[in-house]
Design a protein around this motif. Structure first.
Motif, PDB file in Angstrom:
ATOM      1  N   PHE A 570      40.976  46.054  32.832  1.00 34.81           N
ATOM      2  CA  PHE A 570      40.959  45.732  34.289  1.00 34.81           C
ATOM      3  C   PHE A 570      42.399  46.101  34.634  1.00 34.81           C
ATOM      4  CE2 PHE A 570      41.743  42.299  37.572  1.00 34.81           C
ATOM      5  CZ  PHE A 570      41.763  43.169  38.558  1.00 34.81           C
ATOM      6  N   GLN A 596      37.968  45.233  40.080  1.00 33.44           N
ATOM      7  CA  GLN A 596      38.081  43.840  39.545  1.00 33.44           C
ATOM      8  C   GLN A 596      36.288  43.605  39.269  1.00 33.44           C
ATOM      9  OE1 GLN A 596      39.856  40.507  40.807  1.00 33.44           O
ATOM     10  NE2 GLN A 596      38.389  38.985  40.476  1.00 33.44           N
ATOM     11  N   TYR A 600      36.003  44.283  35.554  1.00 28.44           N
ATOM     12  CA  TYR A 600      36.324  42.580  34.909  1.00 28.44           C
ATOM     13  C   TYR A 600      35.120  41.997  34.637  1.00 28.44           C
ATOM     14  CZ  TYR A 600      38.749  38.106  34.223  1.00 28.44           C
ATOM     15  OH  TYR A 600      38.991  36.973  33.769  1.00 28.44           O
ATOM     16  N   HIS A 604      36.034  39.028  43.182  1.00 31.13           N
ATOM     17  CA  HIS A 604      37.071  38.738  43.596  1.00 31.13           C
ATOM     18  C   HIS A 604      37.096  37.651  44.667  1.00 31.13           C
ATOM     19  CE1 HIS A 604      39.855  39.935  47.268  1.00 31.13           C
ATOM     20  NE2 HIS A 604      40.551  39.981  46.125  1.00 31.13           N
TER      21      HIS A 604
END
Length: 704
Positions: A570, A596, A600, A604
């Motif tokens: 990420f 993100q 990931y 967020h």
């Protein structure tokens, strides 16, 4: 992490950090003042007598006071002017490359040293003087980068096929690297555009410094906003609480959440600084002929271009996806178990709950390991490993008055059994007020073959943040600290053994995605019981560290390792997007949120802007992927060359010959091919990283 050769100064003339001595210099005599390395670190530093010889920092006489930076800078600038005139009047031949390298060395000797002093010296006056020297040398470099007459002297050499064909490969590559440095600075542009390129570079330098400063500043909040029972976790200033970090290891979920939201709260000035920095980098890249800043930054690296990096990251992410999801599920179960009222896994939970899972499964309380890892024992372990693998010994040397910036700094002489003294490592290992907490390596002086036939010895600094010894115990390292020590020593050995003819390509002055390979490879040695067993002894009893404790430690690192690696993917993907196509159609925070959640997997958090704390955007702009790619190469080298015998001297010599000796004087992928005897593909890099996640021991306890 590698500092010194990561600073934001531009690439030309060696200032952006980049030879094997022909015939080899004479062997240096061994000093009788050297003493065993382990004892030097476990004992208090000897106080110097008031009658001892006094010198300046790093034994540079001018630097006995802050004002000396002005003198050193003036000498460097004067020498550089003379060398520019000499280069412009010298006919095409190998001497041109030598003159350019002397010019690089004259500027780097001040800039590299000042680059370290400006962040590490405890005296503000020294830091300020060093900062000013960096700025002035940087400005001079920008002018030289766009000096048409100077460039023409090099261009005449490169255009002369007869002369170029007569040059040895290293000299030819260094000449081409100098020309590349001119080109990325816009030497081919008209005068007006060249001036614009210089101004952009200078502005980028200022923005980098401003952004770096902002990444470390704490945030404050009215203490009444937080529940009273968690206020004691933060520093109090009147009616405010100061939050200077993420408190990632705190067992209280609310403390971690508060720290995350407060520390990462957006700062308008920092946001503006980042967006101007990214826009300026893009403008510079396009001005000098590149599609994006990433294309400019990646030329000459192992990856070569952003398309390869994106392919690497996407393939790795695909391979990690299922494993990462399982890791997040394990962390969620652990969070529910410990805190049933709040079961959703959030970004502030990842480091904490992965640590809880490791500790629960493998009982790896650092306190159980620290007594076996005294600093002196670890240094002796490194000494023993280097001796067996490379024929190198480390000796402690007494410093002169004024030579070091803190009484805690130790100076090591690096000595080869046949070649003699190779260089010096200054070890700034201990905590002190206002010292940066990041572990890093700085090149202070690069090695090169001088005009008189002597070899200019490299000088580096390793900076760690270790606890001091106490009355009852020496400095004791956690397993993570021990691994970091090995990592930074990998950089230092690269600097010592990259004994190139030219300073411009010495040691770690090579592409970023190769520069991290030797340091990450050292982490594999640090996690091998055969290596650890040679030095890990209980500081009181002398008992060796049990093998099962090392096995548990190694296996524990694989718990949630896929999620940890996904987090690195990420970071690297975000870095690529920020330095890709511009103008950015969304704010950096919107891009962060999208990336993100896509790459990931954890959500967020509204009103946070993690990117404003991402200091690596400065030194590793468009190259943060380097950690992952370097780890892949290190993994392949370890498994193929050292896993069967970490003390294999023949393999150690091959490692030095193929990978360490060339610095940046050879294309990085060719060095990797020489070591592995094959050319690795993107798929090979990905497979190497993923295979490291597999469990090796039957002691692994499955989730129940």
């Amino acid at each position: 992490m590698l500092a010194g050769c990561r600073r934001a100064l531009p690439a030309a003339l060696g200032l952006a950090l980049r030879g094997r001595a022909a015939g080899g210099p004479r062997r240096r005599a061994v000093s009788t003042s050297w003493c065993p390395v382990g004892a030097a670190f476990d004992a208090k530093q000897q106080r110097r007598s008031a009658t001892d010889r006094e010198t300046g920092l790093f034994d540079v006489p001018e630097l006995s006071c802050p004002e000396g930076f002005q003198e050193a800078q003036d000498k460097a600038l004067q020498e550089s002017e003379q060398l520019v005139q000499k280069a412009c009047s010298t006919p095409p031949g190998p001497e041109i490359v030598m003159i350019f390298d002397q010019l690089s060395d004259a500027l780097c000797r001040v800039a590299d040293l000042a680059d370290f002093v400006k962040i590490a010296h405890p005296d503000f006056a020294f830091r300020e003087a060093a900062e000013e020297a960096c700025r002035n040398i940087g400005t001079m470099v920008e002018k030289l980068n766009t000096d048409v007459e100077l460039c023409q002297s090099l261009r005449r050499l490169l255009a002369d096929e007869v002369v170029m064909n007569s040059l040895d490969p290293e000299t030819r590559r260094v000449a081409e690297l100098f020309m590349f440095d001119f080109e990325i600075s816009g030497i081919h542009l008209d005068e007006e555009k060249r001036k614009k390129a210089v101004n952009l570079n200078v502005r980028i330098l200022d923005l980098c410094n401003e952004f770096l400063t902002g990444t470390h500043l704490p945030n404050k909040i009215d203490k009444r906003v937080l529940p009273e029972h968690i206020r004691s976790n933060f520093t109090t200033e009147g009616n405010y609480l100061e939050v200077a970090g993420l408190h990632a290891d705190c067992p209280n979920d609310l403390v971690r959440e508060a720290a995350y939201k407060i520390f990462l709260y957006p700062n308008a000035e920092q946001l503006s600084c980042l967006e101007e920095l990214l826009a300026s980098r893009n403008s510079l890249a396009q001005l000098v002929g590149y599609d994006t800043f990433a294309h400019r930054a990646l030329q000459g690296t192992m990856a070569k271009n952003p398309e390869t990096v994106t392919q690497f990251l996407e393939k790795l992410s695909d391979q990690l996806s299922e494993r990462t999801q399982k890791d997040f599920e394990m962390m969620t179960k652990m969070k529910v178990k410990l805190n049933p009222q709040n079961s959703k896994l959030m970004p502030w939970d990842h480091p904490y709950y992965s640590g809880v899972l490791r500790a629960e499964r493998y009982n790896i309380d650092p306190g159980l390991y620290c007594p076996f890892f005294s600093l002196g024992a670890c240094m002796e372990g490194l000494n023993s490993l280097f001796s067996q693998l490379l024929g190198i010994s480390l000796y402690a040397e007494q410093t002169q008055r004024g030579e070091v910036w803190s009484e805690d700094v130790r100076k090591l002489a690096v000595v080869h059994e046949n070649e003699g003294l190779l260089g010096y490592i200054y070890c700034d290992f201990f905590q002190r007020p206002d010292k940066p907490h990041q572990d890093c390596h700085f090149t202070v002086r690069g090695g090169r073959l001088r005009e008189d036939g002597e070899y200019q010895l490299p000088v580096v600094v390793l900076m760690l943040s270790l606890p001091h010894s106490t009355r009852n115990a020496p400095t004791l390292l956690s397993p993570g600290m021990m691994e970091n020590l090995f990592h930074e020593m990998g950089h230092a050995m690269h600097s010592m053994l990259g004994r190139t003819r030219y300073q411009h390509v010495t040691g770690t002055r090579c592409p970023t995605d190769f520069a991290e390979v030797p340091s990450i490879l050292m982490e594999y040695f640090a996690n091998d019981y055969r290596v650890v067993n040679q030095f890990a002894r209980h500081y009181k009893t002398g008992q060796p560290l049990p093998k099962n404790m090392v096995s548990r430690l190694c296996e524990s690192k694989k718990v949630c390792a896929a999620a940890d690696m996904q987090l690195q993917v990420f970071y690297a993907a975000l870095d690529q997007i920020y330095h890709g196509k511009h103008p950015l159609r969304k704010s950096t925070t919107e891009i962060l949120k999208e990336t993100q959640e896509k790459v990931y997997g954890l959500p967020h958090v509204p009103n946070t802007a993690w990117q404003l704390r991402f200091s690596h955007l400065v030194g590793y702009g468009a190259k943060y992927y380097s950690y992952l790619m370097s780890r892949a190469v290190a993994s392949m080298v370890w498994k193929q060359c050292f896993a069967h015998n970490p003390f294999d001297r023949a393999m150690g010599e091959r490692y030095r010959r193929e990978m360490l000796a060339h610095g940046g004087g050879k294309e990085p992928i060719l060095m990797v091919q020489g070591m592995l005897q094959k050319s690795p593909s993107v798929e090979d890099f990905v497979d190497a990283l993923v295979s490291d996640l597999d469990q090796d021991f039957e002691t692994f306890i499955t989730d129940s």
